[in-house]
Design an enzyme around this catalytic site. Sequence first.
Site, PDB file in Angstrom:
ATOM      1  N   ILE A  17      10.731  90.917 -27.026  1.00 46.78           N
ATOM      2  CA  ILE A  17       9.798  90.206 -27.907  1.00 46.78           C
ATOM      3  C   ILE A  17       8.615  91.114 -28.237  1.00 46.78           C
ATOM      4  O   ILE A  17       8.153  91.171 -29.382  1.00 46.78           O
ATOM      5  CB  ILE A  17       9.311  88.896 -27.246  1.00 46.78           C
ATOM      6  N   THR A 138       6.822  80.530 -21.050  1.00 48.91           N
ATOM      7  CA  THR A 138       8.172  80.023 -21.283  1.00 48.91           C
ATOM      8  C   THR A 138       8.268  78.514 -21.103  1.00 48.91           C
ATOM      9  O   THR A 138       7.478  77.922 -20.354  1.00 48.91           O
ATOM     10  CB  THR A 138       9.139  80.720 -20.298  1.00 48.91           C
ATOM     11  N   ASP A 139       9.276  77.918 -21.737  1.00 54.12           N
ATOM     12  CA  ASP A 139       9.531  76.485 -21.534  1.00 54.12           C
ATOM     13  C   ASP A 139      10.107  76.210 -20.142  1.00 54.12           C
ATOM     14  O   ASP A 139      10.148  75.066 -19.696  1.00 54.12           O
ATOM     15  CB  ASP A 139      10.466  75.934 -22.615  1.00 54.12           C
ATOM     16  N   GLU A 140      10.580  77.274 -19.454  1.00 54.88           N
ATOM     17  CA  GLU A 140      11.223  77.055 -18.154  1.00 54.88           C
ATOM     18  C   GLU A 140      10.256  76.513 -17.103  1.00 54.88           C
ATOM     19  O   GLU A 140      10.690  76.010 -16.070  1.00 54.88           O
ATOM     20  CB  GLU A 140      11.865  78.351 -17.644  1.00 54.88           C
ATOM     21  N   TYR A 164      12.041  83.032 -11.305  1.00 60.30           N
ATOM     22  CA  TYR A 164      11.394  83.469 -12.560  1.00 60.30           C
ATOM     23  C   TYR A 164      10.477  82.370 -13.082  1.00 60.30           C
ATOM     24  O   TYR A 164       9.297  82.615 -13.385  1.00 60.30           O
ATOM     25  CB  TYR A 164      12.465  83.830 -13.611  1.00 60.30           C
ATOM     26  N   LYS A 168       6.369  82.359 -13.570  1.00 58.01           N
ATOM     27  CA  LYS A 168       5.682  82.150 -14.854  1.00 58.01           C
ATOM     28  C   LYS A 168       4.751  80.934 -14.754  1.00 58.01           C
ATOM     29  O   LYS A 168       3.628  80.954 -15.284  1.00 58.01           O
ATOM     30  CB  LYS A 168       6.699  81.958 -15.986  1.00 58.01           C
ATOM     31  N   ASN A 193      14.134  79.687 -25.727  1.00 54.63           N
ATOM     32  CA  ASN A 193      14.969  80.904 -25.732  1.00 54.63           C
ATOM     33  C   ASN A 193      14.897  81.656 -27.056  1.00 54.63           C
ATOM     34  O   ASN A 193      15.208  81.088 -28.096  1.00 54.63           O
ATOM     35  CB  ASN A 193      16.442  80.541 -25.495  1.00 54.63           C
ATOM     36  N   LEU A 204      22.266  86.089 -22.700  1.00 60.05           N
ATOM     37  CA  LEU A 204      23.540  85.544 -23.183  1.00 60.05           C
ATOM     38  C   LEU A 204      24.024  86.123 -24.520  1.00 60.05           C
ATOM     39  O   LEU A 204      25.151  86.612 -24.607  1.00 60.05           O
ATOM     40  CB  LEU A 204      23.453  84.014 -23.297  1.00 60.05           C
ATOM     41  N   HIS A 299      21.028  75.962 -11.850  1.00 57.51           N
ATOM     42  CA  HIS A 299      21.060  76.137 -13.316  1.00 57.51           C
ATOM     43  C   HIS A 299      20.428  74.950 -14.049  1.00 57.51           C
ATOM     44  O   HIS A 299      20.911  73.826 -13.955  1.00 57.51           O
ATOM     45  CB  HIS A 299      22.520  76.287 -13.743  1.00 57.51           C
ATOM     46  N   TYR A 356      28.053  89.796 -11.754  1.00 58.66           N
ATOM     47  CA  TYR A 356      29.317  89.124 -12.078  1.00 58.66           C
ATOM     48  C   TYR A 356      30.370  89.239 -10.975  1.00 58.66           C
ATOM     49  O   TYR A 356      31.285  88.419 -10.936  1.00 58.66           O
ATOM     50  CB  TYR A 356      29.837  89.597 -13.446  1.00 58.66           C
TER      51      TYR A 356
HETATM   52  P1  NAD Z   1      11.646  91.836 -21.603  1.00 54.11           P
HETATM   53  O1  NAD Z   1      12.174  91.771 -20.215  1.00 54.11           O
HETATM   54  O2  NAD Z   1      12.568  92.219 -22.710  1.00 54.11           O
HETATM   55  O3  NAD Z   1      10.395  92.839 -21.692  1.00 54.11           O
HETATM   56  C1  NAD Z   1       9.400  92.880 -20.717  1.00 54.11           C
HETATM   57  C2  NAD Z   1       8.559  94.137 -20.942  1.00 54.11           C
HETATM   58  O4  NAD Z   1       7.501  94.144 -19.961  1.00 54.11           O
HETATM   59  C3  NAD Z   1       9.324  95.440 -20.779  1.00 54.11           C
HETATM   60  O5  NAD Z   1       9.032  96.328 -21.816  1.00 54.11           O
HETATM   61  C4  NAD Z   1       8.835  95.993 -19.443  1.00 54.11           C
HETATM   62  O6  NAD Z   1       8.875  97.410 -19.374  1.00 54.11           O
HETATM   63  C5  NAD Z   1       7.419  95.458 -19.404  1.00 54.11           C
HETATM   64  N1  NAD Z   1       6.903  95.346 -18.021  1.00 54.11           N
HETATM   65  C6  NAD Z   1       7.523  94.750 -16.959  1.00 54.11           C
HETATM   66  N2  NAD Z   1       6.741  94.851 -15.866  1.00 54.11           N
HETATM   67  C7  NAD Z   1       5.601  95.477 -16.256  1.00 54.11           C
HETATM   68  C8  NAD Z   1       4.411  95.851 -15.569  1.00 54.11           C
HETATM   69  N3  NAD Z   1       4.252  95.598 -14.261  1.00 54.11           N
HETATM   70  N4  NAD Z   1       3.443  96.476 -16.272  1.00 54.11           N
HETATM   71  C9  NAD Z   1       3.602  96.759 -17.586  1.00 54.11           C
HETATM   72  N5  NAD Z   1       4.725  96.438 -18.276  1.00 54.11           N
HETATM   73  C10 NAD Z   1       5.705  95.801 -17.620  1.00 54.11           C
HETATM   74  O7  NAD Z   1      11.000  90.412 -21.877  1.00 54.11           O
HETATM   75  P2  NAD Z   1      10.984  89.530 -23.211  1.00 54.11           P
HETATM   76  O8  NAD Z   1      12.225  88.758 -23.296  1.00 54.11           O
HETATM   77  O9  NAD Z   1      10.562  90.376 -24.332  1.00 54.11           O
HETATM   78  O10 NAD Z   1       9.801  88.501 -22.826  1.00 54.11           O
HETATM   79  C11 NAD Z   1       8.449  88.867 -23.051  1.00 54.11           C
HETATM   80  C12 NAD Z   1       7.561  87.745 -22.543  1.00 54.11           C
HETATM   81  O11 NAD Z   1       7.888  86.526 -23.206  1.00 54.11           O
HETATM   82  C13 NAD Z   1       7.708  87.462 -21.047  1.00 54.11           C
HETATM   83  O12 NAD Z   1       6.443  87.158 -20.525  1.00 54.11           O
HETATM   84  C14 NAD Z   1       8.624  86.244 -20.993  1.00 54.11           C
HETATM   85  O13 NAD Z   1       8.368  85.466 -19.844  1.00 54.11           O
HETATM   86  C15 NAD Z   1       8.211  85.515 -22.258  1.00 54.11           C
HETATM   87  N6  NAD Z   1       9.254  84.670 -22.877  1.00 54.11           N
HETATM   88  C16 NAD Z   1      10.491  85.190 -23.138  1.00 54.11           C
HETATM   89  C17 NAD Z   1      11.452  84.396 -23.783  1.00 54.11           C
HETATM   90  C18 NAD Z   1      12.832  84.907 -24.117  1.00 54.11           C
HETATM   91  O14 NAD Z   1      13.686  84.124 -24.540  1.00 54.11           O
HETATM   92  N7  NAD Z   1      13.109  86.201 -23.993  1.00 54.11           N
HETATM   93  C19 NAD Z   1      11.136  83.076 -24.128  1.00 54.11           C
HETATM   94  C20 NAD Z   1       9.850  82.579 -23.820  1.00 54.11           C
HETATM   95  C21 NAD Z   1       8.919  83.406 -23.211  1.00 54.11           C
HETATM   96  O1  DAU Z   2      13.864  79.341 -22.129  1.00 56.69           O
HETATM   97  C1  DAU Z   2      13.173  80.549 -22.248  1.00 56.69           C
HETATM   98  C2  DAU Z   2      13.813  81.579 -21.355  1.00 56.69           C
HETATM   99  O2  DAU Z   2      15.033  81.934 -21.962  1.00 56.69           O
HETATM  100  C3  DAU Z   2      12.941  82.818 -21.161  1.00 56.69           C
HETATM  101  O3  DAU Z   2      11.765  82.449 -20.501  1.00 56.69           O
HETATM  102  C4  DAU Z   2      13.689  83.876 -20.342  1.00 56.69           C
HETATM  103  O4  DAU Z   2      12.912  85.047 -20.254  1.00 56.69           O
HETATM  104  C5  DAU Z   2      14.991  84.181 -21.055  1.00 56.69           C
HETATM  105  O5  DAU Z   2      15.738  85.089 -20.281  1.00 56.69           O
HETATM  106  C6  DAU Z   2      15.801  82.909 -21.290  1.00 56.69           C
HETATM  107  O6  DAU Z   2      16.304  82.362 -20.040  1.00 56.69           O
HETATM  108  P1  DAU Z   2      17.798  81.781 -19.903  1.00 56.69           P
HETATM  109  O7  DAU Z   2      18.169  81.797 -18.484  1.00 56.69           O
HETATM  110  O8  DAU Z   2      17.940  80.486 -20.640  1.00 56.69           O
HETATM  111  O9  DAU Z   2      18.573  82.916 -20.767  1.00 56.69           O
HETATM  112  P2  DAU Z   2      19.966  83.665 -20.546  1.00 56.69           P
HETATM  113  O10 DAU Z   2      20.251  84.416 -21.810  1.00 56.69           O
HETATM  114  O11 DAU Z   2      20.033  84.394 -19.262  1.00 56.69           O
HETATM  115  O12 DAU Z   2      21.006  82.441 -20.472  1.00 56.69           O
HETATM  116  C7  DAU Z   2      21.125  81.506 -21.530  1.00 56.69           C
HETATM  117  C8  DAU Z   2      22.117  80.450 -21.084  1.00 56.69           C
HETATM  118  O13 DAU Z   2      23.428  81.044 -21.018  1.00 56.69           O
HETATM  119  C9  DAU Z   2      21.861  79.880 -19.699  1.00 56.69           C
HETATM  120  O14 DAU Z   2      22.217  78.507 -19.684  1.00 56.69           O
HETATM  121  C10 DAU Z   2      22.791  80.680 -18.788  1.00 56.69           C
HETATM  122  C11 DAU Z   2      23.989  80.950 -19.690  1.00 56.69           C
HETATM  123  N1  DAU Z   2      24.726  82.204 -19.440  1.00 56.69           N
HETATM  124  C12 DAU Z   2      24.014  83.360 -19.332  1.00 56.69           C
HETATM  125  C13 DAU Z   2      24.659  84.566 -19.085  1.00 56.69           C
HETATM  126  C14 DAU Z   2      23.876  85.847 -18.954  1.00 56.69           C
HETATM  127  C15 DAU Z   2      26.115  82.207 -19.339  1.00 56.69           C
HETATM  128  O15 DAU Z   2      26.765  81.130 -19.466  1.00 56.69           O
HETATM  129  N2  DAU Z   2      26.758  83.382 -19.108  1.00 56.69           N
HETATM  130  C16 DAU Z   2      26.091  84.572 -18.949  1.00 56.69           C
HETATM  131  O16 DAU Z   2      26.757  85.627 -18.694  1.00 56.69           O
END
Ligand code: NAD
Ligand code: DAU
Length: 361
Positions: A17, A138-140, A164, A168, A193, A204, A299, A356
């Site tokens: 992001i 996050t919504d989690e 996680y 958060k 997500n 995923l 889960h 896995y």
């Molecule tokens: P990501 O894992 O892709 O990226 C995280 C970044 O943070 C990486 O570039 C990593 O190098 C950096 N980082 C980790 N530890 C660090 C530290 N100690 N100091 C400095 N940098 C550090 O994560 P993302 O999916 O891009 O998510 C970004 C933010 O948004 C997170 O806070 C996550 O909780 C939140 N978020 C993610 C999602 C999602 O679906 N991916 C949804 C809602 C909220």
């Molecule tokens: O809801 C926001 C969150 O969404 C963010 O805060 C997290 O950073 C982000 O990783 C994401 O969390 P999820 O656990 O929902 O995402 P993930 O892509 O890991 O999994 C999405 C769904 O798919 C979840 O129900 C688990 C399932 N899954 C995931 C993987 C990796 C599978 O069924 N098979 C898989 O191999």
Amino acid sequence: MLTQDSPILVTGGAGFIGSHFVLDWMAEVGTPLVNLDKLTYAGNLRNLEPVAQKPGYTFVRGDIRDRELVLELLKTHRPRAIVHLAAESHVDRSLVGPGEFLDTNVHGTFVLLEATRSYWQELPAADRETFRFLHVSTDEVYGSLKPGDAPFEETFAFRPNSPYAASKAASDMLVRAWHKSYGLPTVVTNCSNNYGPMQFPEKLLPLVLHRAVHGEPLPIYGDGQQVRDWLYVGDHCRALRVALERGKPGQTYNIGGWNEQANLNTVTMLCALLDEMLPESPHRPHARLMQSVADRPGHDRRYAINASKAERELGWRPVETFETGLRKTVRWYLDHPEWVQEVTSGAYREWMETNYAQRRG
Ligand code: NAD
Ligand code: DAU
């Protein structure tokens, strides 16, 4: 005196992001941006090549837990806002090794808040008013919904279920306390997500895409009926920009796609798009590669966001539909095999084995 042209400091701007946020910011806003990122396995500077040489963009490799470094950056660059994205973000990794999640997500946020507080307290009164600390969450944190439950609202209690999510939730609580106790002008967003280009293929959607293209089994945890509310990453980045400009200090905004999908449905849609875009593939129909594997412990069954407050108070709504967003995403992965190749070498293989192997029937 801080102005709208003063820099912003982004943490985690090399992640999924974060890199979209940085690219969008430099294209849409164009004012200076300092990107502090530790470059863990999830950080990728390749994503930022389009802005690397742009005037006004500065990259600093470093850890948000390094108080001296953060203080130095604040003193040197004098930002008008902080956008805090840096975190450990993958639920499955938090189940295997929760320690790093507490260190970065909780302690790291604490260090950042404390450094920000000491910088902010020294600002002239007018600058203290306009300064913002935007915490991206996050919504989690809200836990899991049952099928008929109303979607998450900002007033809902926190019920995190994974390490996680708990880390958060703890960071959100710290941000709240720094606002209540010290008056730091914080804004929190809790998003559902995200999906889109440049997402690390442990999550995923990119995982399924990467494996399907190679004809490998697509792991579906449990019965695949877990529901997620998917949002295109570009829509999230726009929400962060408006939250920064219009969000009220001390407020929280839920950000989501109004787009609840069961995992099986999401993977089926992805497979259908691959069938269409890869008409010559020997792996068609890709949906037959789906394979049920052992479920994720604890889960969460369903997430759904009520994003009415963001719409009402920030004037934000997602523009991408799941169909258009997925299409863009699949196209990007098919057009960038070298990106996938690069990030899936080395340590990625070890993670796939760790996560896995334990799920084999
Ligand atoms: P990501 O894992 O892709 O990226 C995280 C970044 O943070 C990486 O570039 C990593 O190098 C950096 N980082 C980790 N530890 C660090 C530290 N100690 N100091 C400095 N940098 C550090 O994560 P993302 O999916 O891009 O998510 C970004 C933010 O948004 C997170 O806070 C996550 O909780 C939140 N978020 C993610 C999602 C999602 O679906 N991916 C949804 C809602 C909220
Ligand atoms: O809801 C926001 C969150 O969404 C963010 O805060 C997290 O950073 C982000 O990783 C994401 O969390 P999820 O656990 O929902 O995402 P993930 O892509 O890991 O999994 C999405 C769904 O798919 C979840 O129900 C688990 C399932 N899954 C995931 C993987 C990796 C599978 O069924 N098979 C898989 O191999």
